[in-house]
Design a protein around this motif. Structure first.
Motif, PDB file in Angstrom:
ATOM      1  N   GLY A 180      17.896 110.612 -40.891  1.00 14.14           N
ATOM      2  CA  GLY A 180      18.940 111.345 -41.571  1.00 14.14           C
ATOM      3  C   GLY A 180      20.037 111.773 -40.655  1.00 14.14           C
ATOM      4  N   HIS A 211      14.239 111.936 -41.784  1.00 13.15           N
ATOM      5  CA  HIS A 211      14.540 112.974 -42.791  1.00 13.15           C
ATOM      6  C   HIS A 211      13.253 113.517 -43.400  1.00 13.15           C
ATOM      7  N   PRO A 212      13.065 114.847 -43.410  1.00 14.00           N
ATOM      8  CA  PRO A 212      11.822 115.434 -43.932  1.00 14.00           C
ATOM      9  C   PRO A 212      11.614 115.221 -45.425  1.00 14.00           C
ATOM     10  N   SER A 213      12.663 114.886 -46.164  1.00 17.57           N
ATOM     11  CA  SER A 213      12.512 114.672 -47.609  1.00 17.57           C
ATOM     12  C   SER A 213      11.608 113.481 -47.911  1.00 17.57           C
ATOM     13  N   LEU A 214      11.542 112.505 -47.012  1.00 18.47           N
ATOM     14  CA  LEU A 214      10.672 111.347 -47.222  1.00 18.47           C
ATOM     15  C   LEU A 214       9.204 111.764 -47.191  1.00 18.47           C
ATOM     16  N   GLU A 215       8.879 112.630 -46.253  1.00 17.33           N
ATOM     17  CA  GLU A 215       7.518 113.139 -46.162  1.00 17.33           C
ATOM     18  C   GLU A 215       7.186 114.025 -47.350  1.00 17.33           C
ATOM     19  N   GLN A 216       8.140 114.845 -47.756  1.00 17.75           N
ATOM     20  CA  GLN A 216       7.930 115.722 -48.902  1.00 17.75           C
ATOM     21  C   GLN A 216       7.745 114.920 -50.187  1.00 17.75           C
ATOM     22  N   ALA A 217       8.523 113.850 -50.334  1.00 16.78           N
ATOM     23  CA  ALA A 217       8.412 113.011 -51.529  1.00 16.78           C
ATOM     24  C   ALA A 217       7.038 112.348 -51.598  1.00 16.78           C
TER      25      ALA A 217
END
Length: 287
Positions: free
Chosen positions: A287, A174-180
């Motif tokens: 994800g 999931h790209p949100s992990l990298e963004q976080a």
């Protein structure tokens, strides 16, 4: 709330074809080969075949040759595939075209790739002729009929498969992990090594295992592009010669069983190293 279902006749019927396939293709041949390796020509049980294997310097050198061919190819494949898969994780321009060219070596087959390398990478191939015309080499030697010919052939075959596996796995994180991670102040390098790389590890292990077992069982490339009587005498070739030239199926089975054991040992060491470095790492980020 769903009730957990136990074993029933429908489940058994659905699993039966898969179980029969595994038993017929994998389990029975392994047990048969193991039994042959533990017997002599008369059918008497003995461990003489294994004693002969471990005391034969030629066979021990063959084991070393096989590892020195398969392990570097696998490591190189994974090391190069990781950054490319990371770059392609979100899709790139002309992705279908890139995927098409990646699939070509996987569909050509080992023999066709070897034939192409003989034509183009040989002493009189276009590559050597071009390097000679450019003055980069003084004598045409060729990149085949030696260790490097086998390595290049295996890399051409294994890299697309390893890359496709890693792309498929990495794109599922999931790209949100990298963004976080970036929002919390981590740099791109820190995000990769502390977040993305550990989450990619299961996919890396899968790609490593599949590529290593494929490279370890190298046979055709070692004969067509190497020197099967010396530097590229691999275990698969040794087993073939023992069985079909010397007709010693018991000792040939011993070599095959040792191939399985060595592969399991190396894969086990890789998994053990991964567990020490990344305890608790799992696909929680998918994800």
């Amino acid at each position: 709330m769903l009730k957990k279902k136990g074993w029933n006749i429908e489940t058994i019927i659905l699993l039966l074809p898969a179980v029969l396939f595994l038993a017929t293709v994998f389990v029975y041949p392994f047990i048969y080969a193991l039994n042959l390796s533990l017997t002599d020509a008369t059918g008497e049980y003995t461990v003489a075949n294994y004693i002969n294997f471990f005391t034969d310097p030629i066979e021990l050198k063959t084991v070393g040759n096989t590892i020195l061919i398969s392990l570097p190819v696998t490591i190189l494949t994974i090391v190069l595939a990781i950054p490319i898969a990371y770059y392609m994780r979100g899709g790139i321009k002309h992705e279908k075209l890139v995927t098409f060219f990646l699939m070509i070596p996987m569909t050509l087959g080992v023999v066709l790739i070897a034939e192409g390398m003989i034509t183009y990478f040989g002493r009189n191939g276009w590559l050597m002729l071009l390097l000679e015309k450019l003055g980069l080499i003084e004598e045409r030697t060729g990149l085949i009929h030696n260790y490097w010919g086998v390595v290049i052939s295996l890399f051409i075959q294994s890299f697309p498969m390893g890359l496709m596996i890693l792309i498929g796995y990495t794109s599922g994180i999931h790209p949100s992990l990298e963004q976080a991670s970036r929002m919390l102040g981590a740099s791109k390098c820190q995000t990769f090594w502390r977040v993305m790389f550990p989450l990619m590890m299961p996919g890396i292990l899968i790609a490593f295992c599949l590529n290593f077992t494929s490279a370890f069982s190298v046979f055709t490339s070692a004969i067509m592009l190497g020197q099967p009587t010396s530097t590229t005498r691999v275990m698969a070739y040794s087993a073939y010669i023992t069985a079909y030239e010397y007709f010693d199926y018991n000792y040939s089975s011993t070599i095959c069983i040792m191939m399985v054991i060595i592969q399991l040992i190396i894969i086990g060491l890789v998994f053990g190293l991964r567990n020490r470095l990344y305890k608790g790492t799992s696909a929680v980020g998918k994800g």
